[in-house]
Design a protein around this motif. Structure first.
Motif, PDB file in Angstrom:
ATOM      1  N   ASP A 383       0.842  -1.189   0.000  1.00 25.54           N
ATOM      2  CA  ASP A 383       0.000   0.000   0.000  1.00 25.54           C
ATOM      3  C   ASP A 383       0.883   1.248   0.000  1.00 25.54           C
ATOM      4  N   ALA A 384       1.540   1.481  -1.129  1.00 26.95           N
ATOM      5  CA  ALA A 384       2.457   2.617  -1.242  1.00 26.95           C
ATOM      6  C   ALA A 384       2.713   2.879  -2.716  1.00 26.95           C
ATOM      7  N   ILE A 385       3.173   4.087  -3.001  1.00 31.88           N
ATOM      8  CA  ILE A 385       3.663   4.380  -4.346  1.00 31.88           C
ATOM      9  C   ILE A 385       5.185   4.326  -4.281  1.00 31.88           C
ATOM     10  N   ILE A 386       5.773   3.515  -5.128  1.00 29.58           N
ATOM     11  CA  ILE A 386       7.230   3.368  -5.147  1.00 29.58           C
ATOM     12  C   ILE A 386       7.773   4.170  -6.326  1.00 29.58           C
ATOM     13  N   VAL A 387       8.676   5.097  -6.033  1.00 27.81           N
ATOM     14  CA  VAL A 387       9.303   5.889  -7.086  1.00 27.81           C
ATOM     15  C   VAL A 387      10.793   5.542  -7.061  1.00 27.81           C
ATOM     16  N   THR A 388      11.327   5.130  -8.178  1.00 29.83           N
ATOM     17  CA  THR A 388      12.703   4.631  -8.155  1.00 29.83           C
ATOM     18  C   THR A 388      13.681   5.542  -8.885  1.00 29.83           C
ATOM     19  N   GLY A 389      14.939   5.293  -8.623  1.00 32.59           N
ATOM     20  CA  GLY A 389      16.008   5.881  -9.413  1.00 32.59           C
ATOM     21  C   GLY A 389      16.261   5.004 -10.621  1.00 32.59           C
ATOM     22  N   VAL A 390      17.475   5.080 -11.134  1.00 31.90           N
ATOM     23  CA  VAL A 390      17.817   4.315 -12.326  1.00 31.90           C
ATOM     24  C   VAL A 390      19.029   3.455 -12.015  1.00 31.90           C
ATOM     25  N   GLN A 394      16.696   0.419  -9.228  1.00 32.81           N
ATOM     26  CA  GLN A 394      15.449   0.405  -9.994  1.00 32.81           C
ATOM     27  C   GLN A 394      15.023  -1.037 -10.301  1.00 32.81           C
ATOM     28  N   MET A 395      15.994  -1.841 -10.702  1.00 35.41           N
ATOM     29  CA  MET A 395      15.684  -3.225 -11.061  1.00 35.41           C
ATOM     30  C   MET A 395      15.302  -4.041  -9.832  1.00 35.41           C
ATOM     31  N   TRP A 396      16.008  -3.811  -8.722  1.00 39.00           N
ATOM     32  CA  TRP A 396      15.633  -4.530  -7.495  1.00 39.00           C
ATOM     33  C   TRP A 396      14.250  -4.096  -7.021  1.00 39.00           C
ATOM     34  N   ALA A 397      13.970  -2.810  -7.170  1.00 43.21           N
ATOM     35  CA  ALA A 397      12.635  -2.337  -6.772  1.00 43.21           C
ATOM     36  C   ALA A 397      11.567  -2.967  -7.664  1.00 43.21           C
ATOM     37  N   ALA A 398      11.907  -3.170  -8.930  1.00 42.25           N
ATOM     38  CA  ALA A 398      10.948  -3.794  -9.853  1.00 42.25           C
ATOM     39  C   ALA A 398      10.767  -5.274  -9.532  1.00 42.25           C
ATOM     40  N   GLN A 399      11.856  -5.926  -9.135  1.00 41.02           N
ATOM     41  CA  GLN A 399      11.801  -7.382  -8.943  1.00 41.02           C
ATOM     42  C   GLN A 399      11.268  -7.804  -7.576  1.00 41.02           C
ATOM     43  N   HIS A 400      11.602  -7.037  -6.539  1.00 36.19           N
ATOM     44  CA  HIS A 400      11.383  -7.568  -5.197  1.00 36.19           C
ATOM     45  C   HIS A 400      10.288  -6.893  -4.382  1.00 36.19           C
ATOM     46  N   PHE A 401       9.718  -5.839  -4.900  1.00 36.91           N
ATOM     47  CA  PHE A 401       8.513  -5.281  -4.282  1.00 36.91           C
ATOM     48  C   PHE A 401       7.340  -5.935  -5.012  1.00 36.91           C
ATOM     49  N   ILE A 402       6.272  -6.229  -4.308  1.00 36.16           N
ATOM     50  CA  ILE A 402       5.135  -6.848  -4.984  1.00 36.16           C
ATOM     51  C   ILE A 402       4.062  -5.779  -5.174  1.00 36.16           C
ATOM     52  N   TYR A 403       3.828  -5.444  -6.417  1.00 36.91           N
ATOM     53  CA  TYR A 403       2.914  -4.330  -6.719  1.00 36.91           C
ATOM     54  C   TYR A 403       1.489  -4.854  -6.827  1.00 36.91           C
ATOM     55  N   THR A 404       0.738  -4.636  -5.761  1.00 35.44           N
ATOM     56  CA  THR A 404      -0.621  -5.149  -5.755  1.00 35.44           C
ATOM     57  C   THR A 404      -1.624  -4.041  -6.054  1.00 35.44           C
ATOM     58  N   LYS A 405      -1.138  -2.812  -6.021  1.00 36.11           N
ATOM     59  CA  LYS A 405      -2.030  -1.672  -6.196  1.00 36.11           C
ATOM     60  C   LYS A 405      -1.820  -1.064  -7.583  1.00 36.11           C
ATOM     61  N   PRO A 406      -2.906  -0.762  -8.299  1.00 31.88           N
ATOM     62  CA  PRO A 406      -2.739  -0.158  -9.618  1.00 31.88           C
ATOM     63  C   PRO A 406      -1.889   1.112  -9.542  1.00 31.88           C
ATOM     64  N   ASN A 407      -1.059   1.298 -10.533  1.00 31.67           N
ATOM     65  CA  ASN A 407      -0.271   2.532 -10.661  1.00 31.67           C
ATOM     66  C   ASN A 407       0.574   2.841  -9.426  1.00 31.67           C
ATOM     67  N   SER A 408       1.143   1.816  -8.830  1.00 35.32           N
ATOM     68  CA  SER A 408       1.927   2.067  -7.618  1.00 35.32           C
ATOM     69  C   SER A 408       3.431   2.073  -7.891  1.00 35.32           C
ATOM     70  N   PHE A 409       3.801   2.047  -9.158  1.00 37.12           N
ATOM     71  CA  PHE A 409       5.232   2.017  -9.510  1.00 37.12           C
ATOM     72  C   PHE A 409       5.537   3.149 -10.484  1.00 37.12           C
ATOM     73  N   ILE A 410       6.448   4.036 -10.091  1.00 34.62           N
ATOM     74  CA  ILE A 410       6.798   5.185 -10.933  1.00 34.62           C
ATOM     75  C   ILE A 410       8.307   5.171 -11.153  1.00 34.62           C
ATOM     76  N   SER A 411       8.714   5.187 -12.412  1.00 36.14           N
ATOM     77  CA  SER A 411      10.133   5.031 -12.690  1.00 36.14           C
ATOM     78  C   SER A 411      10.468   5.632 -14.051  1.00 36.14           C
ATOM     79  N   ALA A 412      11.703   6.080 -14.192  1.00 30.96           N
ATOM     80  CA  ALA A 412      12.152   6.631 -15.470  1.00 30.96           C
ATOM     81  C   ALA A 412      12.537   5.469 -16.371  1.00 30.96           C
ATOM     82  N   GLY A 413      11.584   5.003 -17.161  1.00 31.59           N
ATOM     83  CA  GLY A 413      11.802   3.793 -17.948  1.00 31.59           C
ATOM     84  C   GLY A 413      12.541   4.060 -19.246  1.00 31.59           C
ATOM     85  N   GLY A 414      11.943   4.857 -20.098  1.00 33.04           N
ATOM     86  CA  GLY A 414      12.457   5.039 -21.447  1.00 33.04           C
ATOM     87  C   GLY A 414      13.774   5.784 -21.507  1.00 33.04           C
ATOM     88  N   LEU A 415      13.877   6.867 -20.734  1.00 35.34           N
ATOM     89  CA  LEU A 415      15.106   7.668 -20.797  1.00 35.34           C
ATOM     90  C   LEU A 415      16.135   7.176 -19.774  1.00 35.34           C
TER      91      LEU A 415
END
Ligand SMILES: Cc1ncc(C[n+]2csc(CCOP(=O)(O)OP(=O)(O)O)c2C)c(N)n1
Ligand SMILES: [Mg+2]
Lengths: 569, 162
Positions: A383-390, A394-415
């Motif tokens: 129950d949180a919004i996770i905003v990551t660095g690069v 970023q990859m550990w945050a993507a792999q090891h947090f379990i995103y159960t809430k819609p739109n709870s992951f914010i990250s600089a993907g493309g750039l």
């Protein structure tokens, strides 16, 4: 009634529902700032660097789904926005960037603090404007918000010369836009939808690739219906992570360069790929030559230019993801895909992500970054919004947090913009004050926008900051280790004591060196009613696995080397 | 279409400052190769018509078309390569001419239904209109006399009929 350009701008922003503006003032925007006190509905947040303003507005936009607004003065102020605009452009985030420009008679004369910001931002905005007449301003703002927020969202920049801000004009806010050259398709073509449904109904090894388009379109329920009705396993892109519950049995996690081995195997073995709201980024597909070699490809996206750009589609559907999925679900038949799903379960069992608990257990006292991320998950229960660095963080945050809430992951993907984390987390928290917002920062990236601690303190924005402090530009060091003979050229960082830095900004913090200190520190940060910083001194040479080496296809996914520790010597 | 044939794209664009720059910037940034680009006003006030010739395979050209279509100032863009079209180019060719070669040049110009638009002591300037093949052949023939300058508009095109 006549108003000044500056007043027209403020009135127009209010008409567009703007509540917050991130920015820094300067000569070319002084007339605008001077009118702010007349409009207390507009909250201006004074940042410490314009890059921070753009990232904050971007974070705000991603968290709320509404356009985020940033403002900067001409020349250096505008130029400082550029990284943030490019970042928002790559991730389809609706950003409105307002820049001051030198007065009209000075344009083109290399006047003090003149920069051709419309020229500079041409390739990183959906559209931009140089407003040369105050009477055009209201119409321009209306168009800018419309363009930024409809179709495929994206940044729009409005450059306003100082004398236009002072010029008076009649204020009438248009209720419609007239843009003959702007169109987007919402409804998918019925015949294409029928073809797609047929392909789905006939597939025996289908897999969905879920992208950020699902989040933008808020098609969570429609996606879930598709997955469950036809029992189709799902993998996601980095930015699609929070489009589908991370704890759902049919979710195989992220695909791509640092995806799970079983997600990549699913894609490589699939006979049908249903790509939804994604653009076949090379970090997701790896080498496209060997990508999903047995699969037909259905590609659903609102941007026609994404079709066949990187990976050719057998069945393209151009349209809004939510609208298309609604129609598609009507024509999908129930399936169980038992053989396929049990195959995938076996792969998941045989090729698991390293369990941070187990990994830590095996490796005694070492503080592993994966463990830190998992404990933040445990404490928040998702129950949180996770905003990551690069980078690695970023990859550990993507792999090891379990995103159960819609739109709870914010990250600089493309750039992949280091320094996004802190200002974007601040913007997300400003947009969603009720949410718990965690900033997962790299020690390198954090220092690129560290000065926003000042803004955070000034506004008392209660973000929780977790620095994954490995003393390295970690992801680059990992590449040096694996592909450049372990020659660590200039990736080691001398770091300050981040807790002391936070204290200097009057923000409390704790330095964490040992495993057993993690949980109490996270709890303390969450209980504290304001911003809080945790500096996790993690194992310096930990690597992110699985990994597809650059240039290889997903079939070449390297898994965790046996007994992680051995790789780290 | 076989690969790398010349494709003709026709775009109706808003006649506003910077629009040509937006189009050119798009081509540069995406690495698309323009062979020629011609622009001028259209039958509709406020709109210009651009004719763009791109030599690339069909998937790239389709990507060009879609990316152009995304520009807000581009109202409409179509690939008319496979349609029945009228396409013309205008070229001005300044060719060396001496007393002894002058009449030969004039004969060639006549055969091509081209015009002499300027006569100087040691040169003639020829104006020719037609498809690229015609322009190319004339240039080839005039090469022998020594060409001083060439200026070509690039292709402009309309679909036939309707
Ligand atoms: C602005 C910017 N500069 C350089 C890079 C290249 N780069 C990618 S990851 C990385 C290392 C990031 O280090 P850190 O923030 O400490 O994160 P870590 O990988 O250690 O978790 C670098 C330098 C980048 N992505 N962005
Ligand atoms: Mg680091």
């Amino acid at each position: 009634m006549k108003k000044t350009g500056a007043q027209i701008l403020c009135e127009s922003l209010i008409r567009e529902g703007v509540e917050v503006i991130f920015g820094i003032l300067g000569g070319a925007v002084l007339p605008i700032y001077d009118t702010f006190p007349q409009y207390p509905q507009l909250r201006h947040i004074l940042v410490r660097h314009e890059q921070g303003a753009a990232h904050a507005a971007d974070g705000y936009a991603r968290a709320t789904g509404k356009a985020g607004v940033c403002i900067a003065t001409s020349g250096p102020g505008a130029a400082n926005l550029v990284t943030g605009i490019a970042n928002a452009y790559m991730d389809s985030s609706p950003l409105i960037a307002i820049t001051g420009q030198v007065a009209r008679p000075f344009i083109g004369k290399d006047a003090f603090q003149e920069a051709d910001i419309t020229g500079i931002t041409l390739p990183i905005t959906k559209h931009n404007y140089l407003v040369t007449d105050a009477a055009e301003l209201a119409k321009t703002v209306k168009e800018a918000f419309y363009i930024a927020q409809t179709g495929r969202p994206s940044p729009v920049l409005i450059d306003i010369p100082r004398d236009v801000q002072q010029e008076e004009a009649e204020f009438v806010y248009p209720d419609k836009v007239d843009l003959p050259g702007y169109k987007f398709i919402s409804q998918g073509h019925p015949a294409q939808i029928r073809r797609a449904a047929k392909a789905i109904n006939e597939a025996s090894q289908p897999v969905i690739i879920a992208g950020r388009g699902i989040v933008i379109s808020q098609a969570y329920d429609e996606l879930k219906e598709l997955v469950e009705k036809a029992q189709i396993p799902l993998v996601s892109t980095l930015l699609g992570i929070a489009s589908f519950p991370g704890n759902h049995i049919l979710n195989l996690g992220m695909l791509g360069m640092h995806g799970t081995a079983y997600a990549n195997m699913a894609v490589q073995d699939a006979d049908l790929v249903i790509a939804i709201g994604m653009r076949f980024d090379d970090r997701a597909t790896a080498n496209t030559k060997g990508f999903a070699p047995h699969a037909r490809i259905i590609h659903i996206d609102i941007d026609p230019a994404e079709i066949d750009k990187n990976v050719p589609a057998d069945i393209p559907i151009v349209g809004d993801v939510k609208t298309v999925l609604k129609a598609l679900n009507q024509e999908i038949e129930s399936r169980d895909h038992l053989d396929w799903l049990s195959q995938l379960e076996q792969w998941r069992y045989e090729h698991p992500l390293p369990d941070p608990e187990l990994v830590s257990g095996e490796r005694g006292d070492e503080l592993l970054p994966q463990y830190v991320i998992r404990q933040i998950y445990e404490a928040t229960q998702g129950d949180a919004i996770i905003v990551t660095g690069v980078g690695q963080n970023q990859m550990w945050a993507a792999q090891h947090f379990i995103y159960t809430k819609p739109n709870s992951f914010i990250s600089a993907g493309g750039l992949g913009t280091m320094g996004f984390e802190l200002p974007a987390a601040m913007g997300a928290k400003v947009g969603c004050p009720e949410e718990m917002v965690w900033c997962i920062a790299g020690d390198g990236g954090f220092q690129m926008t560290i000065q926003e601690l000042g803004t955070i303190r000034q506004e008392n924005t209660a973000v929780k900051i977790a620095i994954i402090n490995n003393g390295y530009l970690g992801m680059v060091r990992q590449w040096q280790e694996l592909f450049y003979g372990r020659r660590y050229v200039d990736t080691k960082l001398w770091n300050p004591d981040f807790v002391k830095i936070a204290e200097a900004y009057d923000i409390p913090g704790i330095r964490v060196k040992h495993r057993e200190e993690v949980v109490p520190a996270v709890d303390k940060a969450m209980d504290y009613p304001g911003p809080f910083l945790l500096d996790f001194l993690v194992e310096p040479e930990e690597n992110v696995f699985p990994m597809v080496p650059p240039g290889e296809s997903l079939a070449k996914t390297l898994e965790v080397p046996k007994g992680l520790a051995s790789l780290n010597g | 279409m076989n690969s790398n044939t010349k494709h003709t794209l026709v775009a109706l664009v808003e006649d506003k400052p910077g629009v040509l720059n937006r189009v050119a910037s798009l081509f540069r940034r995406r690495g698309f190769n323009i062979q020629s680009l011609a622009v001028g006003s259209s039958e509709q006030p406020g709109l210009s018509r651009m004719t763009i010739v791109v030599a690339d395979d069909s998937t790239v050209v389709e990507q060009v078309r879609k990316q152009l279509d995304k520009l807000i100032n581009v109202v409409k863009v179509s690939d008319i390569t496979d349609e029945d079209t009228v396409a013309r180019e205008l070229a001005l060719i300044k060719v060396k001419a001496t007393a002894s070669t002058r009449s030969e040049i004039i004969q060639i110009v006549d055969v091509f239904r081209a015009n002499i638009v300027d006569v100087a002591l040691d040169s003639l300037t020829v104006e020719v209109t037609g498809d690229e093949d015609k322009v190319e052949s004339l240039i080839k023939l005039l090469r022998g006399f020594g060409i001083k300058e060439i200026s070509r508009t690039g292709r402009i095109a309309l679909t036939r009929g309707a």
